[in-house]
Design an enzyme around this catalytic site. Structure first.
Site, PDB file in Angstrom:
ATOM      1  CG  ASP A 217      60.035  16.041 -14.855  1.00  0.00           C
ATOM      2  OD1 ASP A 217      60.070  16.603 -15.951  1.00  0.00           O
ATOM      3  OD2 ASP A 217      61.021  16.016 -14.095  1.00  0.00           O
TER       4      ASP A 217
ATOM      5  CE  LYS B 194      61.236  17.964 -10.859  1.00  0.00           C
ATOM      6  NZ  LYS B 194      62.336  17.203 -11.475  1.00  0.00           N
TER       7      LYS B 194
ATOM      8  CG  PHE C 281      66.543  14.821  -9.811  1.00  0.00           C
ATOM      9  CD1 PHE C 281      65.806  14.362 -10.894  1.00  0.00           C
ATOM     10  CD2 PHE C 281      66.816  13.940  -8.773  1.00  0.00           C
ATOM     11  CE1 PHE C 281      65.348  13.048 -10.946  1.00  0.00           C
ATOM     12  CE2 PHE C 281      66.368  12.626  -8.814  1.00  0.00           C
ATOM     13  CZ  PHE C 281      65.634  12.180  -9.907  1.00  0.00           C
TER      14      PHE C 281
ATOM     15  CG  ASP D  42      64.215   6.662  -7.003  1.00  0.00           C
ATOM     16  OD1 ASP D  42      63.199   7.222  -7.486  1.00  0.00           O
ATOM     17  OD2 ASP D  42      64.933   5.891  -7.654  1.00  0.00           O
TER      18      ASP D  42
ATOM     19  NE  ARG E  25      62.484   4.149  -4.219  1.00  0.00           N
ATOM     20  CZ  ARG E  25      61.944   4.647  -5.323  1.00  0.00           C
ATOM     21  NH1 ARG E  25      61.148   5.676  -5.250  1.00  0.00           N
ATOM     22  NH2 ARG E  25      62.198   4.116  -6.508  1.00  0.00           N
TER      23      ARG E  25
END
Ligand code: IMP
Ligand code: MG
Length: 192
Positions: free
Chosen positions: A115, A143, A167, A174, A180
């Protein structure tokens, strides 16, 4: 987004909690086969040690491992997450420490998603202390829009999918410990 995909194996929560599917398990499988092929040819003459970053990379690392037809070591490591707090010094709390004997080995870090890049930067900082011959990184998702400028130079050598700023959950990823086990990767509805 794949709102249209009807998969009767999907649990009911998938329809209420998710905006839609982003990547299916079949697409993940095909991508992993491709990445494993690249890893096999790159590490033929090397001493590959795969380091799976728990918990999120568990599924990815297991499936990737099974597609690699080389002799190699695999270990699991786990770090405490500090959310968005700045730990730019490279300090991370190790819950499951690096294995002994990384010296002169060819380490491949296996992550679920990159991220901001902070987690990976901290892991790289730690691993360098063990003086491996080489360090490379594999991540199933990345990302690019979220990468912080200070971590923009970190290279993902084996990247599964570039994804938008959403997200995602499933296939090991998770939200608050949940989802998950979802077999595909979905975009979560607005976080509560
Ligand atoms: P970074 O340090 O900002 O690069 O964040 C990386 C970590 O944040 C990952 O290892 C995940 O645990 C978590 N993370 C970031 N984005 C997502 C997401 O979309 N879904 C699930 N976990 C995520
Ligand atoms: Mg993670």
């Amino acid at each position: 987004m794949r709102d249209q995909i009807i998969d009767l194996r999907q649990p009911r929560y998938a329809y209420s909690d998710f905006k839609g599917l982003l990547v299916t398990e079949g697409e993940i499988h095909l991508r992993i086969v491709k990445l494993a092929g690249e890893i096999c040819s790159d590490y033929k003459e090397k001493k590959l040690v795969m380091l799976c970053i728990l918990d999120g990379a568990c599924e990815f690392c297991a499936d990737l491992s099974r597609q690699i037809s080389l002799r190699f070591e695999r270990h699991f490591v786990k770090f405490a997450s500090y959310g968005n707090s700045a730990i730019s010094s490279g300090k991370i709390e190790k819950l499951l420490d690096f294995p002994q004997g990384l010296n002169n080995k060819d380490v491949l870090i296996v992550e679920d998603i990159i991220d901001s890049g902070r987690t990976l930067a901290n892991i790289l900082h730690e691993i360098r202390k063990y003086r491996p011959s080489s360090i490379r990184t594999a991540s199933l998702f990345s990302k690019p829009q979220k990468r912080l400028e200070e971590f923009s130079r970190i290279k993902i050598h084996y990247n599964g999918f570039f994804i938008p700023d959403e997200f995602i959950v499933g296939y090991g990823l998770d939200y608050a410990g949940k989802y998950r086990n979802f077999r595909h990767v979905a975009v979560l509805k607005k976080l509560r």
